[in-house]
Design a protein around this motif. Structure first.
Motif, PDB file in Angstrom:
ATOM      1  N   HIS A 141     -56.600 -55.269  60.888  1.00  0.00           N
ATOM      2  CA  HIS A 141     -56.595 -54.239  61.931  1.00  0.00           C
ATOM      3  C   HIS A 141     -55.787 -54.705  63.155  1.00  0.00           C
ATOM      4  O   HIS A 141     -55.009 -53.931  63.721  1.00  0.00           O
ATOM      5  CB  HIS A 141     -58.028 -53.883  62.324  1.00  0.00           C
ATOM      6  N   SER A 162     -56.697 -55.720  75.198  1.00  0.00           N
ATOM      7  CA  SER A 162     -56.394 -54.686  74.206  1.00  0.00           C
ATOM      8  C   SER A 162     -56.848 -55.124  72.821  1.00  0.00           C
ATOM      9  O   SER A 162     -57.496 -54.363  72.096  1.00  0.00           O
ATOM     10  CB  SER A 162     -54.888 -54.392  74.173  1.00  0.00           C
ATOM     11  N   LYS A 205     -52.502 -52.736  64.495  1.00  0.00           N
ATOM     12  CA  LYS A 205     -52.437 -52.231  65.872  1.00  0.00           C
ATOM     13  C   LYS A 205     -51.319 -52.910  66.659  1.00  0.00           C
ATOM     14  O   LYS A 205     -50.646 -52.262  67.462  1.00  0.00           O
ATOM     15  CB  LYS A 205     -53.785 -52.428  66.575  1.00  0.00           C
ATOM     16  N   ASP A 243     -63.511 -54.816  68.832  1.00  0.00           N
ATOM     17  CA  ASP A 243     -64.774 -54.136  69.112  1.00  0.00           C
ATOM     18  C   ASP A 243     -64.854 -52.823  68.332  1.00  0.00           C
ATOM     19  O   ASP A 243     -65.911 -52.471  67.813  1.00  0.00           O
ATOM     20  CB  ASP A 243     -64.915 -53.898  70.614  1.00  0.00           C
ATOM     21  N   ASP A 244     -63.741 -52.107  68.244  1.00  0.00           N
ATOM     22  CA  ASP A 244     -63.697 -50.849  67.487  1.00  0.00           C
ATOM     23  C   ASP A 244     -64.091 -51.055  66.032  1.00  0.00           C
ATOM     24  O   ASP A 244     -64.645 -50.162  65.397  1.00  0.00           O
ATOM     25  CB  ASP A 244     -62.296 -50.230  67.528  1.00  0.00           C
ATOM     26  N   LYS A 245     -63.794 -52.228  65.492  1.00  0.00           N
ATOM     27  CA  LYS A 245     -64.097 -52.550  64.090  1.00  0.00           C
ATOM     28  C   LYS A 245     -65.355 -53.410  63.966  1.00  0.00           C
ATOM     29  O   LYS A 245     -65.548 -54.101  62.981  1.00  0.00           O
ATOM     30  CB  LYS A 245     -62.900 -53.248  63.429  1.00  0.00           C
ATOM     31  N   GLN A 246     -66.184 -53.371  64.996  1.00  0.00           N
ATOM     32  CA  GLN A 246     -67.488 -54.034  65.012  1.00  0.00           C
ATOM     33  C   GLN A 246     -67.412 -55.559  64.940  1.00  0.00           C
ATOM     34  O   GLN A 246     -68.270 -56.209  64.350  1.00  0.00           O
ATOM     35  CB  GLN A 246     -68.387 -53.483  63.901  1.00  0.00           C
ATOM     36  N   GLY A 300     -60.520 -54.995  72.438  1.00  0.00           N
ATOM     37  CA  GLY A 300     -60.946 -53.610  72.212  1.00  0.00           C
ATOM     38  C   GLY A 300     -60.771 -53.190  70.761  1.00  0.00           C
ATOM     39  O   GLY A 300     -61.642 -52.528  70.189  1.00  0.00           O
ATOM     40  N   TRP A 301     -59.654 -53.600  70.153  1.00  0.00           N
ATOM     41  CA  TRP A 301     -59.438 -53.280  68.737  1.00  0.00           C
ATOM     42  C   TRP A 301     -60.507 -53.941  67.872  1.00  0.00           C
ATOM     43  O   TRP A 301     -61.000 -53.346  66.926  1.00  0.00           O
ATOM     44  CB  TRP A 301     -58.065 -53.756  68.272  1.00  0.00           C
ATOM     45  N   GLN A 303     -63.439 -56.156  80.201  1.00  0.00           N
ATOM     46  CA  GLN A 303     -63.013 -54.978  80.942  1.00  0.00           C
ATOM     47  C   GLN A 303     -62.245 -55.412  82.186  1.00  0.00           C
ATOM     48  O   GLN A 303     -62.571 -56.411  82.791  1.00  0.00           O
ATOM     49  CB  GLN A 303     -64.233 -54.151  81.382  1.00  0.00           C
TER      50      GLN A 303
END
Length: 123
Positions: free
Chosen positions: A63, A18, A67, A24-27, A21-22, A122
């Motif tokens: 971030h 998780s 989260k 990755d969302d913020k590059q 993923g956070w 994943q």
């Protein structure tokens, strides 16, 4: 009388995925997840990510904290946010290292845990 649980309960690997993923969302770049559960008494998972600069590293760390609070995940401490070159976030069973590239290569966290298995991001 049952006490209400303060934090969400989830497997360490799911928690780490998780967080990955956070990031990755913020590059966040070059995200690596290492399972140290059989090798460390301090944590179960280590997550290493690179940031493009100090502001990016600080944004990634902030971030993750935001989260984690939203998801009711346990947060113990954070070090290095002010300088932003190497930020360590302690989520109890998951340690997150946010590095600038030069320092990531210098400290070589992945190299210190070569015997620990890498985990796919994943499920």
């Amino acid at each position: 009388m049952n006490k209400e649980k303060k934090f969400v309960e989830m497997a360490s690997v799911d928690k780490a995925r998780s967080v990955a993923g956070w990031l990755d969302d913020k590059q966040g770049e070059r995200i690596t997840l290492i399972d140290v559960s059989g090798l460390s008494s301090v944590t179960d998972m280590i997550l290493v990510v690179s940031a493009r600069g100090v502001k990016h590293a600080q944004a990634l760390a902030s971030h993750v904290l935001d989260k984690a609070a939203e998801e009711n995940m346990e947060f113990l401490s954070m070090e290095g946010h002010k300088t932003g070159e190497w930020v360590l976030i302690d989520l109890n069973d998951v340690l997150v290292h946010v590095f600038l590239d030069d320092l990531r290569e210098f400290y070589n966290i992945e190299g210190m845990w070569t015997e620990a298995p890498r985990v796919g991001l994943q499920a």
